[in-house]
Design a protein around this motif. Structure first.
Motif, PDB file in Angstrom:
ATOM      1  N   PRO A 215       0.769  -1.214  -0.121  1.00  0.00           N
ATOM      2  CA  PRO A 215      -0.102  -0.058   0.057  1.00  0.00           C
ATOM      3  C   PRO A 215       0.689   1.193   0.021  1.00  0.00           C
ATOM      4  O   PRO A 215       0.388   2.277  -0.434  1.00  0.00           O
ATOM      5  N   ASN A 216       2.055   1.293   0.499  1.00  0.00           N
ATOM      6  CA  ASN A 216       2.860   2.500   0.384  1.00  0.00           C
ATOM      7  C   ASN A 216       3.552   2.618  -1.081  1.00  0.00           C
ATOM      8  O   ASN A 216       4.106   3.730  -1.114  1.00  0.00           O
ATOM      9  N   GLU A 217       3.399   1.671  -1.812  1.00  0.00           N
ATOM     10  CA  GLU A 217       3.820   1.765  -3.323  1.00  0.00           C
ATOM     11  C   GLU A 217       2.988   2.088  -4.191  1.00  0.00           C
ATOM     12  O   GLU A 217       3.460   2.446  -5.213  1.00  0.00           O
ATOM     13  N   TYR A 218       1.769   1.338  -4.095  1.00  0.00           N
ATOM     14  CA  TYR A 218       0.679   1.390  -4.860  1.00  0.00           C
ATOM     15  C   TYR A 218      -0.501   1.895  -4.771  1.00  0.00           C
ATOM     16  O   TYR A 218      -1.259   1.097  -3.795  1.00  0.00           O
ATOM     17  N   GLY A 219      -0.948   3.176  -4.808  1.00  0.00           N
ATOM     18  CA  GLY A 219      -2.197   3.741  -4.452  1.00  0.00           C
ATOM     19  C   GLY A 219      -3.329   3.282  -5.332  1.00  0.00           C
ATOM     20  O   GLY A 219      -3.074   2.693  -6.446  1.00  0.00           O
ATOM     21  N   PHE A 220      -4.608   3.599  -4.823  1.00  0.00           N
ATOM     22  CA  PHE A 220      -5.609   3.109  -5.473  1.00  0.00           C
ATOM     23  C   PHE A 220      -5.850   3.384  -6.817  1.00  0.00           C
ATOM     24  O   PHE A 220      -6.362   2.889  -7.728  1.00  0.00           O
ATOM     25  N   TYR A 221      -5.418   4.825  -7.278  1.00  0.00           N
ATOM     26  CA  TYR A 221      -5.648   5.686  -8.254  1.00  0.00           C
ATOM     27  C   TYR A 221      -4.723   5.071  -9.458  1.00  0.00           C
ATOM     28  O   TYR A 221      -5.068   5.113 -10.637  1.00  0.00           O
ATOM     29  N   SER A 222      -3.428   5.217  -9.082  1.00  0.00           N
ATOM     30  CA  SER A 222      -2.439   4.841 -10.029  1.00  0.00           C
ATOM     31  C   SER A 222      -2.363   5.546 -11.131  1.00  0.00           C
ATOM     32  O   SER A 222      -2.112   4.994 -12.353  1.00  0.00           O
ATOM     33  N   ASN A 223      -2.675   6.865 -11.106  1.00  0.00           N
ATOM     34  CA  ASN A 223      -2.522   7.842 -12.113  1.00  0.00           C
ATOM     35  C   ASN A 223      -1.057   7.987 -12.397  1.00  0.00           C
ATOM     36  O   ASN A 223      -0.492   8.048 -11.434  1.00  0.00           O
ATOM     37  N   VAL A 224      -0.644   8.276 -13.727  1.00  0.00           N
ATOM     38  CA  VAL A 224       0.678   8.577 -13.921  1.00  0.00           C
ATOM     39  C   VAL A 224       1.057  10.082 -13.571  1.00  0.00           C
ATOM     40  O   VAL A 224       0.541  10.956 -14.003  1.00  0.00           O
ATOM     41  N   ASN A 225       1.918  10.396 -12.336  1.00  0.00           N
ATOM     42  CA  ASN A 225       2.072  11.570 -11.920  1.00  0.00           C
ATOM     43  C   ASN A 225       3.536  11.480 -11.514  1.00  0.00           C
ATOM     44  O   ASN A 225       4.054  11.280 -10.651  1.00  0.00           O
ATOM     45  N   PRO A 226       4.272  12.388 -12.740  1.00  0.00           N
ATOM     46  CA  PRO A 226       5.718  12.224 -12.539  1.00  0.00           C
ATOM     47  C   PRO A 226       6.092  13.150 -11.456  1.00  0.00           C
ATOM     48  O   PRO A 226       7.618  13.030 -10.914  1.00  0.00           O
ATOM     49  N   SER A 227       5.390  13.815 -10.447  1.00  0.00           N
ATOM     50  CA  SER A 227       5.766  14.621  -9.414  1.00  0.00           C
ATOM     51  C   SER A 227       5.695  13.579  -8.224  1.00  0.00           C
ATOM     52  O   SER A 227       6.162  14.190  -7.119  1.00  0.00           O
ATOM     53  N   VAL A 228       5.238  12.421  -8.409  1.00  0.00           N
ATOM     54  CA  VAL A 228       5.032  11.557  -7.081  1.00  0.00           C
ATOM     55  C   VAL A 228       5.961  10.398  -7.438  1.00  0.00           C
ATOM     56  O   VAL A 228       5.468   9.726  -8.459  1.00  0.00           O
ATOM     57  N   ASP A 229       7.134  10.382  -6.761  1.00  0.00           N
ATOM     58  CA  ASP A 229       7.933   9.004  -7.024  1.00  0.00           C
ATOM     59  C   ASP A 229       7.341   8.060  -6.296  1.00  0.00           C
ATOM     60  O   ASP A 229       6.947   7.891  -5.369  1.00  0.00           O
ATOM     61  N   HIS A 230       7.843   6.860  -7.081  1.00  0.00           N
ATOM     62  CA  HIS A 230       7.608   5.497  -6.508  1.00  0.00           C
ATOM     63  C   HIS A 230       8.422   5.418  -5.156  1.00  0.00           C
ATOM     64  O   HIS A 230       9.601   6.001  -5.339  1.00  0.00           O
ATOM     65  N   PRO A 231       8.334   4.858  -3.985  1.00  0.00           N
ATOM     66  CA  PRO A 231       9.398   4.764  -2.954  1.00  0.00           C
ATOM     67  C   PRO A 231      10.564   4.328  -3.166  1.00  0.00           C
ATOM     68  O   PRO A 231      11.677   4.464  -2.661  1.00  0.00           O
ATOM     69  N   ARG A 232      10.766   3.590  -4.477  1.00  0.00           N
ATOM     70  CA  ARG A 232      12.199   2.945  -4.788  1.00  0.00           C
ATOM     71  C   ARG A 232      12.460   3.635  -6.088  1.00  0.00           C
ATOM     72  O   ARG A 232      13.848   3.102  -6.489  1.00  0.00           O
ATOM     73  N   TRP A 233      11.987   4.395  -6.842  1.00  0.00           N
ATOM     74  CA  TRP A 233      12.336   5.088  -8.031  1.00  0.00           C
ATOM     75  C   TRP A 233      11.532   6.218  -8.480  1.00  0.00           C
ATOM     76  O   TRP A 233      10.645   6.510  -7.939  1.00  0.00           O
ATOM     77  N   SER A 234      12.565   6.951  -8.894  1.00  0.00           N
ATOM     78  CA  SER A 234      11.991   8.300  -9.827  1.00  0.00           C
ATOM     79  C   SER A 234      10.981   7.811 -10.792  1.00  0.00           C
ATOM     80  O   SER A 234      11.175   6.963 -11.782  1.00  0.00           O
ATOM     81  N   GLN A 235      10.006   8.785 -10.762  1.00  0.00           N
ATOM     82  CA  GLN A 235       8.920   8.440 -12.031  1.00  0.00           C
ATOM     83  C   GLN A 235       9.042   9.907 -13.052  1.00  0.00           C
ATOM     84  O   GLN A 235       7.916  10.002 -13.738  1.00  0.00           O
ATOM     85  N   ALA A 236      10.000  10.784 -12.603  1.00  0.00           N
ATOM     86  CA  ALA A 236      10.127  12.054 -13.455  1.00  0.00           C
ATOM     87  C   ALA A 236      10.345  11.727 -14.865  1.00  0.00           C
ATOM     88  O   ALA A 236      10.092  12.841 -15.574  1.00  0.00           O
ATOM     89  N   THR A 237      11.151  10.783 -15.111  1.00  0.00           N
ATOM     90  CA  THR A 237      11.645  10.529 -16.350  1.00  0.00           C
ATOM     91  C   THR A 237      11.172   9.135 -16.900  1.00  0.00           C
ATOM     92  O   THR A 237      11.144   8.216 -15.902  1.00  0.00           O
ATOM     93  N   GLU A 238      11.276   8.920 -18.302  1.00  0.00           N
ATOM     94  CA  GLU A 238      10.910   7.734 -18.790  1.00  0.00           C
ATOM     95  C   GLU A 238      11.811   7.260 -19.948  1.00  0.00           C
ATOM     96  O   GLU A 238      12.214   8.249 -20.616  1.00  0.00           O
TER      97      GLU A 238
END
Length: 142
Positions: free
Chosen positions: A85-108
């Motif tokens: 639950p600390n890694e995967y929220g219910f909504y799971s929208n792509v939001n680059p300003s919210v990093d996954h606890p183990r990696w950045s989501q700012a780039t792809e």
């Protein structure tokens, strides 16, 4: 699927795999029920006979091989949200300003490209879907 015995692919995830959406998300024109691809029936490895495609969310929300749909009053527990639950929220929208606890989501890095690029809000569909989340704290409801 034979041989599961309560665990998804031996990974420790509960079986069956469960996902959830709000009704406004499920009824959005970009929420697609897919029956085929490239003019052919949907292959088994891609979720035959039917799968859901939600291009503004992370891939695990685009569930494969739908066997049952239930309508419930509240937010249902989902497979990945129960698992971590600390890694995967219910909504799971792509939001680059919210990093996954183990990696950045700012780039792809897109398939076929060498260099990384900035990740776009809602996977580039912000103009079409941002209104679904008006007034929500998208850092809290990730």
């Amino acid at each position: 699927m034979p041989g599961q015995r309560g665990s998804l692919f031996g990974s420790g995830l509960d079986w069956p795999y469960v996902e959830g959406l709000r009704m406004d998300e499920a009824m959005h024109p970009l929420a697609l029920l897919c029956f085929g691809m490239y003019g052919e029936s949907l292959p088994n490895q891609d979720g035959a006979p039917i799968r859901l495609v939600l291009p503004w969310k992370y891939g695990f929300k685009s569930i494969k091989s739908i066997v049952k749909i239930k309508f419930v009053d509240g937010e249902p527990p989902t497979t990945w949200n129960k698992q971590a639950p600390n890694e995967y929220g219910f909504y799971s929208n792509v939001n680059p300003s919210v990093d996954h606890p183990r990696w950045s989501q700012a780039t792809e890095r897109r398939l076929g490209e060498f260099f990384k690029r900035k990740t776009l809000m809602f996977n580039g569909y912000a103009d079409q879907v941002a209104s679904l989340y008006n007034g929500m704290d998208l850092r809290k409801y990730y």
